[in-house]
Design a protein around this motif. Structure first.
Motif: not given
Length: 419
Positions: A213, A216, A220, A243-247, A249, A264, A267
């Motif tokens: 977290n 992450g 961000e 592959q546990d993170y958002e935003n 590609n 990556y 995004e």
């Protein structure tokens, strides 16, 4: 007269040599990609350094979370990572509120204590299973033990040369033994990691999620800062182990010595237009797979799903067609595309995938698909890119498909997508 001519020739050669030396000394060092981006976008060096420091911390926390067993019995290595992480956080430039919150979060979540705790628990598990040192230390110790006996036949051959022919086969055995033993030790180590990796995650999931977290939050923070600085997100490529993170590609993934690596880019947030890439940086936005980069081979095993029937990203019917004769053109198409992870998994995209309707390897086996990406060709046309797993024959295939049967295909691509 001769001496004068000789002196002139010597002086001329000396002068030429001095000029070459000056040119060589004055030659500008080759710029890194980071320096090119910094100069092209007019960024401050401190801004680039801050981003690099944060990415370092993200990569470390992510790798440690995924591969905790890689750090057992490696006190010096882990302590250096922890030291660098703490130093980077304490030296972040500027007075940005977001950075202050990161530092506070790092301390309040007791990130360092969690890392040390996980390492200790992983070592206790390893010891209970008979593993008491790092794999590197075991390999060094075995190599040394095997080298010592090698001196005996060497000494014998020097003292009694007539025995050389008898000694040579023994030396050959000793030469082969380290490699065989090394291979055996490494295989056992990988088997041990595979067997107990999930147990570590299951037993200490709460602690691991705290690390993830925070990673992450850092990602961000980096994304927001890059957009503030007007840095094209598609230029910033980095490697993570999960592959546990958002935003993000996903643009490539590889298995390196039993460890997954995912490549990556960031995004763009919803509603934010992609930041244009300056002309001098166009070379840095090329896709990584499949491609023509120095570390990549030209792919040739391309399948196209022709006569495709489906809408809104769901494929109900297709006929696979081998397009190996168009391999060069397809590689060029992909090199002029940007990639993003498909929002749905493969089973959702092709719900009827079976032997009766499948993508086949060149050897005839049904291909198992490991990733689905959306390729955006020159911001004009989007299509699916399916990547198959490595087949038993050693090959793998890539498949291209329309996302909607009603899609209007550009004239340049019609020979690829139509039967």
């Amino acid at each position: 007269m001769k001496n004068t001519e000789n002196d002139e020739r010597v002086n001329s050669e000396s002068s030429g040599t001095e000029e070459k030396k000056k040119k060589k000394l004055g030659k500008q060092p080759r710029k890194t990609q980071g320096q090119m981006i910094q100069e092209a976008l007019g960024l401050n060096e401190a801004d680039i350094k801050d981003i690099e420091k944060k990415l370092f911390i993200v990569r470390f926390l992510d790798f440690f979370s995924e591969e905790t067993l890689q750090f057992i019995f490696k006190d010096n290595t882990l302590n250096q990572y922890i030291k660098d992480t703490s130093t980077h956080l304490n030296t972040l430039g500027g007075e940005r509120e977001e950075d202050r919150l990161l530092k506070q979060g790092f301390e309040s979540k007791e990130i360092i204590d969690i890392i040390n705790k996980l390492k200790l628990k992983a070592e206790e598990l390893a010891i209970s299973k008979g593993v008491k040192t790092s794999v590197e230390k075991r390999l060094r110790k075995m190599s040394l033990l095997l080298m010592l006996p090698m001196f005996i036949p060497v000494v014998i051959s020097f003292i009694w040369p007539e025995l050389t022919y008898f000694v040579l086969p023994i030396l050959c055995v000793f030469c082969m033994a380290p490699q065989l033993i090394r291979s055996s030790v490494v295989k056992k180590w990988f088997a041990f990691k595979d067997e107990y990796k999930n147990q570590i995650y299951s037993d200490y999931r709460e602690d691991i999620m705290i690390l993830k977290n925070f990673a992450g939050e850092l990602l961000e923070n980096i994304r927001i800062r890059l957009i503030e600085l007007r840095v094209p997100l598609q230029l910033i490529k980095f490697v993570l182990h999960s592959q546990d993170y958002e935003n993000l590609n996903l643009i490539n993934q590889k298995n390196i010595k039993g460890t997954m690596q995912y490549i990556y880019t960031f995004e763009y947030p919803s509603g934010v237009e992609p930041i244009p890439v300056p002309q001098q940086l166009q070379q840095y936005q090329q896709p990584i797979i499949p491609g023509k980069g120095p570390a990549e081979k030209m792919e040739k095993n391309f399948i196209v799903l022709t006569n495709m029937k489906g809408r809104d990203g769901i494929i109900n019917y297709f006929e696979p067609a081998l397009r190996d004769k168009f391999a060069d053109k397809i590689n060029d198409i992909l090199n002029n595309s940007e990639f993003s992870k498909a929002p749905n998994d493969f089973a959702t995209i092709i719900p009827n995938y079976s032997e009766n309707m499948a993508i086949y390897c060149v050897c005839g086996e049904v291909a198992e698909i490991k990733s689905v990406q959306i390729s955006n060709w020159k911001n004009q046309f989007k299509f699916y890119l399916f990547e198959g797993k490595k087949c038993k024959c050693g090959d793998k295939v890539y498949a291209l498909s329309l996302m909607d049967e009603s899609a209007e295909i550009p004239d340049e691509l019609k020979d690829i997508f139509t039967s």
